[in-house]
Each structure stands twice: as C-alpha cells, then as structure tokens.
Design a protein around this motif. Sequence first.
Motif, PDB file in Angstrom:
ATOM      1  N   SER A  75     -65.349 -35.889  -1.209  1.00  7.00           N
ATOM      2  CA  SER A  75     -66.138 -35.354  -0.099  1.00  7.00           C
ATOM      3  C   SER A  75     -67.205 -34.384  -0.605  1.00  7.00           C
ATOM      4  O   SER A  75     -68.335 -34.365  -0.102  1.00  7.00           O
ATOM      5  CB  SER A  75     -65.224 -34.670   0.922  1.00  7.00           C
ATOM      6  N   TRP A  76     -66.875 -33.577  -1.607  1.00  3.21           N
ATOM      7  CA  TRP A  76     -67.854 -32.635  -2.168  1.00  3.21           C
ATOM      8  C   TRP A  76     -68.972 -33.391  -2.889  1.00  3.21           C
ATOM      9  O   TRP A  76     -70.150 -33.057  -2.738  1.00  3.21           O
ATOM     10  CB  TRP A  76     -67.152 -31.688  -3.129  1.00  3.21           C
ATOM     11  N   ARG A  77     -68.613 -34.419  -3.630  1.00  2.00           N
ATOM     12  CA  ARG A  77     -69.614 -35.144  -4.422  1.00  2.00           C
ATOM     13  C   ARG A  77     -70.530 -35.991  -3.554  1.00  2.00           C
ATOM     14  O   ARG A  77     -71.732 -36.076  -3.791  1.00  2.00           O
ATOM     15  CB  ARG A  77     -68.892 -36.043  -5.439  1.00  2.00           C
ATOM     16  N   SER A  78     -69.981 -36.639  -2.537  1.00  2.00           N
ATOM     17  CA  SER A  78     -70.751 -37.596  -1.745  1.00  2.00           C
ATOM     18  C   SER A  78     -71.372 -36.992  -0.491  1.00  2.00           C
ATOM     19  O   SER A  78     -72.282 -37.583   0.093  1.00  2.00           O
ATOM     20  CB  SER A  78     -69.865 -38.773  -1.341  1.00  2.00           C
ATOM     21  N   ARG A  79     -70.868 -35.823  -0.058  1.00  2.00           N
ATOM     22  CA  ARG A  79     -71.278 -35.213   1.212  1.00  2.00           C
ATOM     23  C   ARG A  79     -71.074 -36.193   2.375  1.00  2.00           C
ATOM     24  O   ARG A  79     -71.852 -36.232   3.326  1.00  2.00           O
ATOM     25  CB  ARG A  79     -72.734 -34.752   1.153  1.00  2.00           C
ATOM     26  N   VAL A  80     -70.003 -36.970   2.265  1.00  3.09           N
ATOM     27  CA  VAL A  80     -69.584 -37.920   3.303  1.00  3.09           C
ATOM     28  C   VAL A  80     -68.156 -37.545   3.683  1.00  3.09           C
ATOM     29  O   VAL A  80     -67.361 -37.164   2.817  1.00  3.09           O
ATOM     30  CB  VAL A  80     -69.647 -39.373   2.784  1.00  3.09           C
ATOM     31  N   PRO A  81     -67.776 -37.631   4.975  1.00  5.87           N
ATOM     32  CA  PRO A  81     -66.410 -37.261   5.370  1.00  5.87           C
ATOM     33  C   PRO A  81     -65.376 -38.304   4.960  1.00  5.87           C
ATOM     34  O   PRO A  81     -64.607 -38.817   5.778  1.00  5.87           O
ATOM     35  CB  PRO A  81     -66.511 -37.128   6.890  1.00  5.87           C
ATOM     36  N   VAL A  82     -65.365 -38.627   3.681  1.00 10.06           N
ATOM     37  CA  VAL A  82     -64.417 -39.612   3.159  1.00 10.06           C
ATOM     38  C   VAL A  82     -63.072 -38.926   2.939  1.00 10.06           C
ATOM     39  O   VAL A  82     -63.015 -37.817   2.425  1.00 10.06           O
ATOM     40  CB  VAL A  82     -64.944 -40.247   1.852  1.00 10.06           C
ATOM     41  N   THR A  83     -62.016 -39.569   3.371  1.00  9.09           N
ATOM     42  CA  THR A  83     -60.679 -39.009   3.213  1.00  9.09           C
ATOM     43  C   THR A  83     -59.770 -40.045   2.564  1.00  9.09           C
ATOM     44  O   THR A  83     -59.998 -41.254   2.673  1.00  9.09           O
ATOM     45  CB  THR A  83     -60.077 -38.583   4.568  1.00  9.09           C
ATOM     46  N   VAL A 111     -63.958 -48.028   9.223  1.00  7.35           N
ATOM     47  CA  VAL A 111     -63.903 -46.843  10.083  1.00  7.35           C
ATOM     48  C   VAL A 111     -65.080 -45.922   9.798  1.00  7.35           C
ATOM     49  O   VAL A 111     -65.767 -45.465  10.721  1.00  7.35           O
ATOM     50  CB  VAL A 111     -62.566 -46.092   9.889  1.00  7.35           C
ATOM     51  N   LEU A 112     -65.339 -45.650   8.530  1.00  2.00           N
ATOM     52  CA  LEU A 112     -66.477 -44.789   8.195  1.00  2.00           C
ATOM     53  C   LEU A 112     -67.796 -45.413   8.644  1.00  2.00           C
ATOM     54  O   LEU A 112     -68.685 -44.724   9.153  1.00  2.00           O
ATOM     55  CB  LEU A 112     -66.507 -44.529   6.689  1.00  2.00           C
ATOM     56  N   ILE A 169     -52.331 -44.215  -3.824  1.00  2.00           N
ATOM     57  CA  ILE A 169     -53.206 -43.550  -2.864  1.00  2.00           C
ATOM     58  C   ILE A 169     -54.417 -44.434  -2.635  1.00  2.00           C
ATOM     59  O   ILE A 169     -54.743 -45.297  -3.461  1.00  2.00           O
ATOM     60  CB  ILE A 169     -53.617 -42.137  -3.324  1.00  2.00           C
ATOM     61  N   ASN A 170     -55.116 -44.214  -1.512  1.00  2.00           N
ATOM     62  CA  ASN A 170     -56.191 -45.112  -1.103  1.00  2.00           C
ATOM     63  C   ASN A 170     -57.070 -44.429  -0.070  1.00  2.00           C
ATOM     64  O   ASN A 170     -56.816 -43.289   0.336  1.00  2.00           O
ATOM     65  CB  ASN A 170     -55.604 -46.396  -0.512  1.00  2.00           C
ATOM     66  N   LEU A 171     -58.098 -45.127   0.380  1.00  2.00           N
ATOM     67  CA  LEU A 171     -58.913 -44.627   1.470  1.00  2.00           C
ATOM     68  C   LEU A 171     -58.065 -44.516   2.738  1.00  2.00           C
ATOM     69  O   LEU A 171     -57.251 -45.393   3.022  1.00  2.00           O
ATOM     70  CB  LEU A 171     -60.094 -45.568   1.738  1.00  2.00           C
ATOM     71  N   ALA A 172     -58.253 -43.443   3.485  1.00  2.52           N
ATOM     72  CA  ALA A 172     -57.574 -43.322   4.769  1.00  2.52           C
ATOM     73  C   ALA A 172     -58.202 -44.288   5.757  1.00  2.52           C
ATOM     74  O   ALA A 172     -59.405 -44.576   5.689  1.00  2.52           O
ATOM     75  CB  ALA A 172     -57.674 -41.886   5.279  1.00  2.52           C
ATOM     76  N   ALA A 173     -57.403 -44.789   6.672  1.00  6.26           N
ATOM     77  CA  ALA A 173     -57.900 -45.717   7.687  1.00  6.26           C
ATOM     78  C   ALA A 173     -57.882 -45.038   9.061  1.00  6.26           C
ATOM     79  O   ALA A 173     -58.892 -44.561   9.542  1.00  6.26           O
ATOM     80  CB  ALA A 173     -57.076 -46.999   7.681  1.00  6.26           C
ATOM     81  N   LEU A 174     -56.710 -44.968   9.682  1.00  8.49           N
ATOM     82  CA  LEU A 174     -56.632 -44.402  11.030  1.00  8.49           C
ATOM     83  C   LEU A 174     -57.019 -42.925  11.051  1.00  8.49           C
ATOM     84  O   LEU A 174     -57.799 -42.481  11.903  1.00  8.49           O
ATOM     85  CB  LEU A 174     -55.222 -44.593  11.595  1.00  8.49           C
ATOM     86  N   ALA A 209     -58.907 -41.405   9.137  1.00  5.14           N
ATOM     87  CA  ALA A 209     -60.290 -41.190   8.733  1.00  5.14           C
ATOM     88  C   ALA A 209     -61.181 -40.874   9.925  1.00  5.14           C
ATOM     89  O   ALA A 209     -62.164 -40.133   9.801  1.00  5.14           O
ATOM     90  CB  ALA A 209     -60.813 -42.422   8.004  1.00  5.14           C
ATOM     91  N   ALA A 210     -60.838 -41.430  11.086  1.00  2.00           N
ATOM     92  CA  ALA A 210     -61.658 -41.200  12.274  1.00  2.00           C
ATOM     93  C   ALA A 210     -61.630 -39.745  12.713  1.00  2.00           C
ATOM     94  O   ALA A 210     -62.580 -39.259  13.337  1.00  2.00           O
ATOM     95  CB  ALA A 210     -61.181 -42.095  13.410  1.00  2.00           C
ATOM     96  N   LEU A 211     -60.560 -39.011  12.407  1.00  2.00           N
ATOM     97  CA  LEU A 211     -60.467 -37.613  12.809  1.00  2.00           C
ATOM     98  C   LEU A 211     -61.494 -36.754  12.085  1.00  2.00           C
ATOM     99  O   LEU A 211     -62.030 -35.796  12.648  1.00  2.00           O
ATOM    100  CB  LEU A 211     -59.062 -37.085  12.529  1.00  2.00           C
ATOM    101  N   ALA A 212     -61.758 -37.096  10.827  1.00  2.00           N
ATOM    102  CA  ALA A 212     -62.711 -36.310  10.045  1.00  2.00           C
ATOM    103  C   ALA A 212     -64.148 -36.798  10.201  1.00  2.00           C
ATOM    104  O   ALA A 212     -65.089 -36.032   9.950  1.00  2.00           O
ATOM    105  CB  ALA A 212     -62.319 -36.337   8.555  1.00  2.00           C
ATOM    106  N   ALA A 213     -64.337 -38.044  10.602  1.00  2.00           N
ATOM    107  CA  ALA A 213     -65.681 -38.615  10.669  1.00  2.00           C
ATOM    108  C   ALA A 213     -66.249 -38.670  12.078  1.00  2.00           C
ATOM    109  O   ALA A 213     -67.443 -38.912  12.249  1.00  2.00           O
ATOM    110  CB  ALA A 213     -65.677 -40.034  10.079  1.00  2.00           C
TER     111      ALA A 213
END
Length: 410
Positions: free
Chosen positions: A74-82, A248-249, A280-285, A287-291
């Motif tokens: 998230s810091w590197r991309s400035r995207v709400p990736v979780t 989701v993103l 570990i992996n990209l969050a799915a469900l 992920a919508a809370l942060a994005a």
Amino acid sequence: MPKSPAPATSAGPGLVRTDSRPVIAGIVTALVGFTSSFAVVLAGLTAVGANPAQAASGLLAVTLTVGLGVLFLSWRSRVPVTLAWSTPGAALLAASGVPDGGWPAAVGGFLGAGLLLALTGLVPALGRLMARIPPSLAQAMLAGVLLQLCLAPFKALGSVPLFVAPVILCWLLMMKFAPRWAVPAALLVALGVIGVSLASAGTPAAPAALVPALAWTMPTFSVQAMAGIAVPLFVVTMASQNIPGVAVLRSFGYETPWRPAMLVSGAGTLAGAPFGGHAINLAALSAALAAGEEAGADRSRRWIAGFTSGAAYLVLAAFSAALVSLVSKAPAGMLEAVAGLALLGTLASAASAALADAEDRIAPAVTFLMAASGLVFGGIGSAFWALLAGLVVRLVLQPRPGGRAGRKSA
C-alpha cells in the motif's frame, strides 16, 4: 498582510481538517479479516498434523506476513491493496488430512505453493496457464472441499448442543441485522462459552502459552505433498482469492499492482511456511472495506486504509497465541463448527458459480463430488483428483468441431 485563518473543523477553530475514515476503515478491515476466519486457519493446520504450538506459530506467521506485506504494497503503490491469508486454502487443508510424512511434509507443500505464487509474478506464462483452468471447475473443487467443514456446525449440534446452539443463533441474528459482523460476533459468543466452561471446570491457561512464538519446522518434500497440497493450495488461492481480489479493486477504480502483489504474497508464503504459515494472497471480500466509500470520499487517500490494516494485523498478531490456547481447550467439534459458519457464504458462492452454466454442469458436478468424497489415492488427496477428473470429463464431453453444436450454429 495579515495571515488568513486556518481552516476550522468541528473539533474547534484553528485545527487542520483531517479525515479519520481511512484509518477506521483499515482497522475494521483487519478486525473482520482476522476474526472471521482465524478458526478456519487453525482447523486447517491441525488437520494436516500441526500440534497446538505449531498451529499457533502458523497463525502468527500468516498474520505477520500479511501485515508486513500490506504495509509494503500500500505504501509503495498508493493503492488500497490489502492481503489476507488463504481462507479457502485453509479449508482445503482441513479436508485433506495428514499427508504422508506428517506435518513436515505439509510444510513442504506450503513452500511449494509459495514458490508457485512467486513464479506467477515472475513468469507471465504461468498466470496464463492458470487462466486456462475453467473457473467452474476451480469453484466446484472449492465447494467440494468446503462441504464437510460447513457440515460441522450442524453435526456438532448433536454432540455439544449447549455449546454450539448459542453460536449458531448469534450468527443467524447477526446475518439478519449486521451480516459483516455475523462471524466475528459468533466467534465472540463461542469464546465466551468456552471461557465459561473452562472457568467452571477450574482449568487455568498456562502463562507461557499466551505469549506468541514462532516454531520452526524442517520441511520435507514429496511428490504426494506437492500434488496433494501445493498444487491445489495454489489453484484455490489463485481462483478464489487473487483473481477476485483484482476484480474487487477494479470495481472501485483501482488497478492492482499485480506483479509486486504476487511477488510479495509468494515471498511472504515462502518466509512463513517453515513456521507453519500456509499461504497469503490478495484479499477479496475484505478488500472492499479498504477500497470503498467507507474509507473516505477522497480516493487518493484510501491507500491509508490499506496501510492501517497492515499495522492492525501486526497488533492482532500479539493475541494469536492466547486465542489458540483458548480454542485448543474447546470441546471436540467446536472449532470446526465456528469455521464452518465462517465458510457458509463462500460455499454458497462457489457452488453457484460452479453450476451457473446450465449446459456445462456435469464436469463441475463430478469435480464437486470427487472433492467432497475425501478420496486419497497414491497418498494424494481428493482436491487434486477432483480437478483432474473434472478436466477429463470436460474434455470428453466437449462438443467436437462440426458435431451437433457445430451443425446447429451453421
């Protein structure tokens, strides 16, 4: 020239306006992600041979690697990736049973899955190969794997009804009024019931068991563990977590940093595997809370929600050992019951996606039944054979060019 007054907020004149919603959204993301599925992780690790200390280490490992990975991405991309741990992968482990070679072989399988995840970021052809697996078969395999675990709450009603009935009732009421918090609330009720039971029995927890600690396991490698754990764990993680996480993103207008995300999740899995972390992996469900809108109106600042969720995971890691210590003293079937409730929604979604195409249901049905059967052949579990069987059936039943389907289109 006089200075212009500083912008005022409801907090008082002269204070710079700040929006705390991204921070709050990030904390909620971590809380929901952790509490809604940590029971699934423990059930999966225990099923493949982990003792309580190793299961606690595995939960700690995936919590730490998720937290650190989210902070970096998230810091590197400035995207709400979780990120998240692989909940479907943990459910697959719960249905797999102890592999030949025991817990060290399972750890070797985790390393194999981590390597495949990292290679997906390095070798685009591997990602394209994954895309060729029919989604209906991957979802059918997942649904079959989840079936036995999702039956656990209802089976436990027959063995420990006084423990399980309040949990199911809480879950049902929360599904009606606050679905997002249904599983965390059911978990709290379960922990409360267990705590009351232990207090009445006078069973204190050992102080040493409450301190989180990583336990190293020397992995062993075998064809059976690679085929029965690594490959299915990789497939179900990609199909049920990483690909939906990208979608989701994208639905919120963000492009996932795909290659860094795969490299970080692969490297995190490799780093956590010797300590019992499965994947570990990209969050799915979650992920919508942060994005989504809950993270604030300013889309350029929603990455803060992702970053905050990573920090919150690191805080939650401190409680992992205490949770394992409490859950390990629960009545038989209690952990599986909570895990089953957590996965009911996933089972429904997977079964629906698997059978959505009315003209292509036989191969997914075979895949589902094979995965649910618990078949072990040649030391390899049912998930691998289910996917293989589904591919074979689909190939055999696929219309030939110029056949009935071809004549109809002509």
